[in-house]
Design a protein around this motif. Structure first.
Motif, PDB file in Angstrom:
ATOM      1  N   LEU A 169       0.832  -1.207   0.000  1.00  0.00           N
ATOM      2  CA  LEU A 169       0.000   0.000   0.000  1.00  0.00           C
ATOM      3  C   LEU A 169       0.866   1.255   0.000  1.00  0.00           C
ATOM      4  CD1 LEU A 169      -2.972  -0.625   2.474  1.00  0.00           C
ATOM      5  CD2 LEU A 169      -3.069  -0.420  -0.010  1.00  0.00           C
ATOM      6  N   LEU A 170       1.909   1.230   0.809  1.00  0.00           N
ATOM      7  CA  LEU A 170       2.786   2.397   0.909  1.00  0.00           C
ATOM      8  C   LEU A 170       3.479   2.664  -0.424  1.00  0.00           C
ATOM      9  CD1 LEU A 170       3.891   4.551   2.874  1.00  0.00           C
ATOM     10  CD2 LEU A 170       5.807   2.998   3.337  1.00  0.00           C
ATOM     11  N   ASP A 171       3.963   1.589  -1.082  1.00  0.00           N
ATOM     12  CA  ASP A 171       4.605   1.745  -2.386  1.00  0.00           C
ATOM     13  C   ASP A 171       3.659   2.411  -3.377  1.00  0.00           C
ATOM     14  OD1 ASP A 171       6.872   0.534  -1.471  1.00  0.00           O
ATOM     15  OD2 ASP A 171       6.490  -1.401  -2.390  1.00  0.00           O
ATOM     16  N   TYR A 172       2.428   1.929  -3.413  1.00  0.00           N
ATOM     17  CA  TYR A 172       1.428   2.436  -4.356  1.00  0.00           C
ATOM     18  C   TYR A 172       1.108   3.896  -4.051  1.00  0.00           C
ATOM     19  CZ  TYR A 172      -2.912   2.340  -7.164  1.00  0.00           C
ATOM     20  OH  TYR A 172      -3.900   2.582  -8.089  1.00  0.00           O
ATOM     21  N   SER A 173       0.880   4.185  -2.774  1.00  0.00           N
ATOM     22  CA  SER A 173       0.476   5.532  -2.361  1.00  0.00           C
ATOM     23  C   SER A 173       1.558   6.562  -2.667  1.00  0.00           C
ATOM     24  CB  SER A 173       0.160   5.547  -0.864  1.00  0.00           C
ATOM     25  OG  SER A 173      -0.874   4.642  -0.559  1.00  0.00           O
ATOM     26  N   MET A 174       2.818   6.221  -2.374  1.00  0.00           N
ATOM     27  CA  MET A 174       3.899   7.175  -2.584  1.00  0.00           C
ATOM     28  C   MET A 174       4.254   7.311  -4.063  1.00  0.00           C
ATOM     29  SD  MET A 174       6.361   6.537   0.725  1.00  0.00           S
ATOM     30  CE  MET A 174       7.403   7.942   0.313  1.00  0.00           C
ATOM     31  N   ALA A 175       4.141   6.205  -4.809  1.00  0.00           N
ATOM     32  CA  ALA A 175       4.453   6.260  -6.237  1.00  0.00           C
ATOM     33  C   ALA A 175       3.548   7.239  -6.964  1.00  0.00           C
ATOM     34  CB  ALA A 175       4.324   4.871  -6.856  1.00  0.00           C
ATOM     35  N   THR A 176       2.333   7.391  -6.475  1.00  0.00           N
ATOM     36  CA  THR A 176       1.398   8.339  -7.079  1.00  0.00           C
ATOM     37  C   THR A 176       1.979   9.746  -7.115  1.00  0.00           C
ATOM     38  OG1 THR A 176      -0.461   7.045  -6.251  1.00  0.00           O
ATOM     39  CG2 THR A 176      -0.934   9.302  -6.867  1.00  0.00           C
ATOM     40  N   PHE A 177       2.848  10.062  -6.148  1.00  0.00           N
ATOM     41  CA  PHE A 177       3.416  11.410  -6.043  1.00  0.00           C
ATOM     42  C   PHE A 177       4.886  11.439  -6.460  1.00  0.00           C
ATOM     43  CE2 PHE A 177      -0.104  10.919  -3.143  1.00  0.00           C
ATOM     44  CZ  PHE A 177      -0.898  11.989  -3.495  1.00  0.00           C
ATOM     45  N   GLY A 178       5.303  10.379  -7.183  1.00  0.00           N
ATOM     46  CA  GLY A 178       6.681  10.348  -7.673  1.00  0.00           C
ATOM     47  C   GLY A 178       7.703  10.052  -6.602  1.00  0.00           C
ATOM     48  N   LEU A 179       7.269   9.429  -5.496  1.00  0.00           N
ATOM     49  CA  LEU A 179       8.167   9.080  -4.392  1.00  0.00           C
ATOM     50  C   LEU A 179       8.358   7.569  -4.349  1.00  0.00           C
ATOM     51  CD1 LEU A 179       6.563  11.420  -1.731  1.00  0.00           C
ATOM     52  CD2 LEU A 179       8.786  11.777  -2.805  1.00  0.00           C
ATOM     53  N   ASP A 180       9.556   7.144  -4.038  1.00  0.00           N
ATOM     54  CA  ASP A 180       9.872   5.718  -4.003  1.00  0.00           C
ATOM     55  C   ASP A 180      10.013   5.257  -2.559  1.00  0.00           C
ATOM     56  OD1 ASP A 180      10.756   3.170  -4.354  1.00  0.00           O
ATOM     57  OD2 ASP A 180      12.445   3.671  -5.656  1.00  0.00           O
ATOM     58  N   ALA A 181       9.018   4.520  -2.085  1.00  0.00           N
ATOM     59  CA  ALA A 181       9.013   4.074  -0.688  1.00  0.00           C
ATOM     60  C   ALA A 181      10.175   3.151  -0.366  1.00  0.00           C
ATOM     61  CB  ALA A 181       7.687   3.380  -0.371  1.00  0.00           C
ATOM     62  N   GLU A 182      10.728   2.502  -1.401  1.00  0.00           N
ATOM     63  CA  GLU A 182      11.822   1.563  -1.165  1.00  0.00           C
ATOM     64  C   GLU A 182      13.129   2.278  -0.836  1.00  0.00           C
ATOM     65  OE1 GLU A 182      11.367  -1.634  -1.009  1.00  0.00           O
ATOM     66  OE2 GLU A 182       9.287  -1.627  -1.684  1.00  0.00           O
ATOM     67  N   THR A 183      13.284   3.499  -1.324  1.00  0.00           N
ATOM     68  CA  THR A 183      14.548   4.217  -1.102  1.00  0.00           C
ATOM     69  C   THR A 183      14.423   5.344  -0.079  1.00  0.00           C
ATOM     70  OG1 THR A 183      14.084   5.718  -2.953  1.00  0.00           O
ATOM     71  CG2 THR A 183      15.321   3.722  -3.456  1.00  0.00           C
ATOM     72  N   GLU A 184      13.204   5.754   0.215  1.00  0.00           N
ATOM     73  CA  GLU A 184      13.020   6.830   1.209  1.00  0.00           C
ATOM     74  C   GLU A 184      13.207   6.282   2.630  1.00  0.00           C
ATOM     75  OE1 GLU A 184      12.442  10.067   0.696  1.00  0.00           O
ATOM     76  OE2 GLU A 184      12.416   9.897  -1.468  1.00  0.00           O
ATOM     77  N   ASP A 185      13.776   7.100   3.484  1.00  0.00           N
ATOM     78  CA  ASP A 185      13.983   6.721   4.883  1.00  0.00           C
ATOM     79  C   ASP A 185      12.630   6.635   5.598  1.00  0.00           C
ATOM     80  OD1 ASP A 185      14.794   6.353   7.460  1.00  0.00           O
ATOM     81  OD2 ASP A 185      15.715   8.323   7.706  1.00  0.00           O
ATOM     82  N   PRO A 186      12.292   5.481   6.207  1.00  0.00           N
ATOM     83  CA  PRO A 186      11.010   5.352   6.910  1.00  0.00           C
ATOM     84  C   PRO A 186      10.798   6.453   7.950  1.00  0.00           C
ATOM     85  CG  PRO A 186      12.037   3.206   6.682  1.00  0.00           C
ATOM     86  CD  PRO A 186      13.053   4.217   6.215  1.00  0.00           C
ATOM     87  N   ALA A 187      11.877   6.871   8.602  1.00  0.00           N
ATOM     88  CA  ALA A 187      11.743   7.927   9.613  1.00  0.00           C
ATOM     89  C   ALA A 187      11.311   9.237   8.958  1.00  0.00           C
ATOM     90  CB  ALA A 187      13.070   8.121  10.347  1.00  0.00           C
ATOM     91  N   THR A 188      11.817   9.493   7.759  1.00  0.00           N
ATOM     92  CA  THR A 188      11.428  10.705   7.031  1.00  0.00           C
ATOM     93  C   THR A 188       9.972  10.641   6.609  1.00  0.00           C
ATOM     94  OG1 THR A 188      13.681  11.031   6.206  1.00  0.00           O
ATOM     95  CG2 THR A 188      11.908  12.129   5.002  1.00  0.00           C
ATOM     96  N   ILE A 189       9.554   9.479   6.112  1.00  0.00           N
ATOM     97  CA  ILE A 189       8.160   9.296   5.696  1.00  0.00           C
ATOM     98  C   ILE A 189       7.227   9.555   6.873  1.00  0.00           C
ATOM     99  CG2 ILE A 189       6.451   7.662   4.794  1.00  0.00           C
ATOM    100  CD1 ILE A 189       8.788   6.199   3.412  1.00  0.00           C
ATOM    101  N   ARG A 190       7.567   8.978   7.991  1.00  0.00           N
ATOM    102  CA  ARG A 190       6.728   9.139   9.190  1.00  0.00           C
ATOM    103  C   ARG A 190       6.696  10.607   9.620  1.00  0.00           C
ATOM    104  NH1 ARG A 190       4.599   6.023  13.013  1.00  0.00           N
ATOM    105  NH2 ARG A 190       5.578   4.140  12.172  1.00  0.00           N
TER     106      ARG A 190
END
Length: 603
Positions: A169-190
């Motif tokens: 879900l996170l991958d899909y949601s972030m990809a919509t905005f051109g963000l890659d959940a696999e490479t972004e720091d989870p702490a930053t996302i939070r």
């Protein structure tokens, strides 16, 4: 010896010329060259702070030279960054530390901190991400399955923990905005999600790259809590944007490239007699596999051979057993198992494959080949620094297409007038054209190509390079002036800081600024020990803080300061307070009338 007012005016009336003289000093020139030659090699906080020569240069540039010994202190500030309002640097009263950390933002940019530029670094990264997101099979199987999963499960998400706990879900949601959940720091996302967007100072809003702000706007748990995912924007808007705006319909080779690849395919595919020949020509294989939604660069030759040799006639063949319709479609078209050396003569190859490739490339459903992506990226990096204006960017169609594509914008569909308005308005003004558009990709584009803020330096501007040098030169200019007359140093420093002051507490928190205002208004040094709120009330009664942003009022204030400073600290033993008050006016000086009038001034 020239008095304080005259000395200040001689420098202030032509600051650039004064800085040129500073820059020409051998010692300054030597240290600056060392800084520019080496700062880009620094990839971590420890490397930066432990290089004594680089670190001292940077600290002096931000007026922190007297603290360059406090390396553990500065490492803590740099490691925590400034994205979090509660970080060490942000909690310090002296805002010079936060400004320093923002310039050398290892916490946010990592090893790119000393070489980061939106145009130089972010755009190629975004372009690659858009290409990756553009991969899908001809029948939208991947898109359909991911969208189905999203719609089925997003309603169960009631918190940030729920969203981050489901990687799909996170991958899909972030990809919509051109963000890659696999490479972004989870702490930053939070941090971005927890901060929301209601507060203009939230972490997401503070980033120049507005993709996170767009993401946090939709998944605004800070505002909507557990009802966040039941909103239409989440239930319907995200899937719509995912299908229509992540690259599957935007990232595509240009028409010339599509035709070139098709011509090559038709000219050479007839020479292929077996699977070995096919695998030997990577360009042909890439063309054929991408037509059916497969990426030749990520599949092993062993797997491809196994699939092709097994054919599709046998229900138990590798392709049929794979459970991926893309492989079945590909092997059916290139059926060496059934047609042997005549496989590439079939209509499924000569007509159907080229037709599919052309159609799906035009829709953006074919991932550009690695060679194409590398060539476009190489061209971009080789030429982007030559772009000195918006007109330059528009004049190079190849660069223009690359840039827009990297932010998920289709060059063929975007109105050039709109893009020009986005770039001309920049992002500094919250009411700028880019900031007011609902699609935050435009603000991201304006942040990367910030001609409005940086002019012709927009594509080469790096916050830890030239701006630091500029600050160093100004700091050195002030220090040099202070060696002869400390009042001139204080006046120059106040002039530099005045435009950014928003309240009197900021003034009083700065030792130099507070000394200037006390002197200007005739208050003794002991006044600094009075209750801070009472001090603020006093200065508020004397002058509106906003007046410091007015050049005329600022000049009037500094005239008062330099004159009062001269009365308290005569530059010559013969220049007593009485002689200063009643001396004859000079060409550039303080007249008797002016000094007497200043005592009656109320700002």
């Amino acid at each position: 010896m020239l008095n304080t007012y005259v000395s200040y005016q001689l420098i202030a009336r032509d600051i650039p010329k004064a800085i040129d003289r500073v820059e020409a000093q051998p010692a300054v020139e030597r240290e600056t060259q060392y800084f520019l030659d080496n700062i880009g090699k620094v990839t971590s906080v420890d490397e930066f702070v432990d290089n004594d020569r680089l670190f001292k240069y940077a600290m002096k540039a931000f007026g922190l030279g007297d603290m360059d010994y406090a390396k553990a202190f500065m490492k803590k500030a740099l490691n925590e960054g400034v994205s979090d309002p509660d970080s060490f640097a942000n909690k310090l009263t002296d805002k010079r530390y936060a400004t320093f950390v923002k310039a050398f933002d290892f916490a946010d940019l990592g090893s790119d901190a000393t070489s980061y530029n939106g145009a130089q670094t972010d755009v190629p990264k975004n372009y690659a991400l858009q290409v990756d997101l553009g991969v899908t099979d001809p029948n939208f199987d991947f898109t359909d399955s991911e969208t189905t999963y999203y719609l089925t499960h997003i309603g169960d998400v009631k918190s940030i923990d729920d969203l981050m706990g489901d990687q799909r879900l996170l991958d899909y949601s972030m990809a919509t905005f051109g963000l890659d959940a696999e490479t972004e720091d989870p702490a930053t996302i939070r941090q971005m999600l927890e901060g929301g967007v209601s507060d203009p100072q939230s972490p997401a809003n503070q980033l120049a790259d507005k993709r996170y702000a767009a993401f946090a706007t939709i998944f605004d748990f800070a505002q909507y809590g557990e009802d966040t995912t039941s909103r239409t924007e989440v239930q319907a808007g995200v899937p719509k944007n995912y299908v229509g705006g992540t690259g599957m319909v935007l990232m595509k080779p240009d028409a010339d490239t599509i035709q070139s690849e098709t011509d090559y395919f038709l000219a050479n595919i007839g020479k292929v007699r077996n699977v070995t020949d096919f695998l030997a020509d990577k360009r042909l294989l890439t063309y054929a596999m991408s037509t059916y939604g497969l990426d030749a660069s990520t599949e092993t030759p062993k797997t491809i051979r196994k699939m092709l040799e097994g054919g599709v006639s046998d229900p138990l063949s590798p392709a049929n057993q794979k459970g991926d319709q893309r492989w079945v479609n590909f092997v059916s078209a290139f059926d060496f198992a059934q047609y042997s050396d005549q496989a590439t003569k079939q209509d499924s190859v000569l007509k159907d494959t080229t037709k599919l490739y052309t159609e799906k490339s035009q829709l953006g459903l074919i991932k550009p080949s690695a060679d194409y992506v590398n060539a476009e990226t190489s061209y971009y990096l080789a030429h982007v620094s030559d772009v000195k204006s918006i007109d330059d960017l528009f004049a190079d169609k190849r660069l223009y297409n690359y840039v827009l594509s990297s932010y998920g914008l289709d060059p063929a569909k975007e109105d050039p007038k709109l893009i020009r308005s986005v770039l001309e308005g920049g992002i500094r003004d919250e009411d700028s054209f880019a900031n007011k558009l609902s699609n935050k990709a435009y603000a991201g584009l304006a942040a990367a190509f910030n001609f409005e803020a940086y002019g012709e330096d927009a594509t080469t501007y790096v916050s830890s390079r030239q701006p630091v040098v500029d600050k160093y030169m100004r700091q050195t200019l002030e220090e040099d002036a202070g060696q002869t007359n400390d009042g001139v140093r204080l006046a120059l420093y106040f002039q530099r800081q005045a435009g950014s002051l928003t309240n009197w507490y900021e003034v009083l928190a700065d030792k130099a600024l507070s000394q200037v205002v006390r002197t200007a208004f005739g208050m003794p040094d002991s006044f600094a020990s009075a209750d801070i709120d009472q001090q603020v009330k006093f200065f508020e009664s004397k002058m509106d803080i906003a007046d410091f942003a007015d050049p005329d009022k600022l000049d009037k204030f500094i005239t008062r300061f330099t004159s009062m400073y001269e009365l308290q600290n005569p530059t010559s033993t013969a220049a007593t307070s009485v002689s200063v008050l009643f001396s004859q006016p000079t060409t550039i000086g303080v007249s008797t009338d002016l000094l007497m009038a200043m005592q009656q001034l109320k700002f």
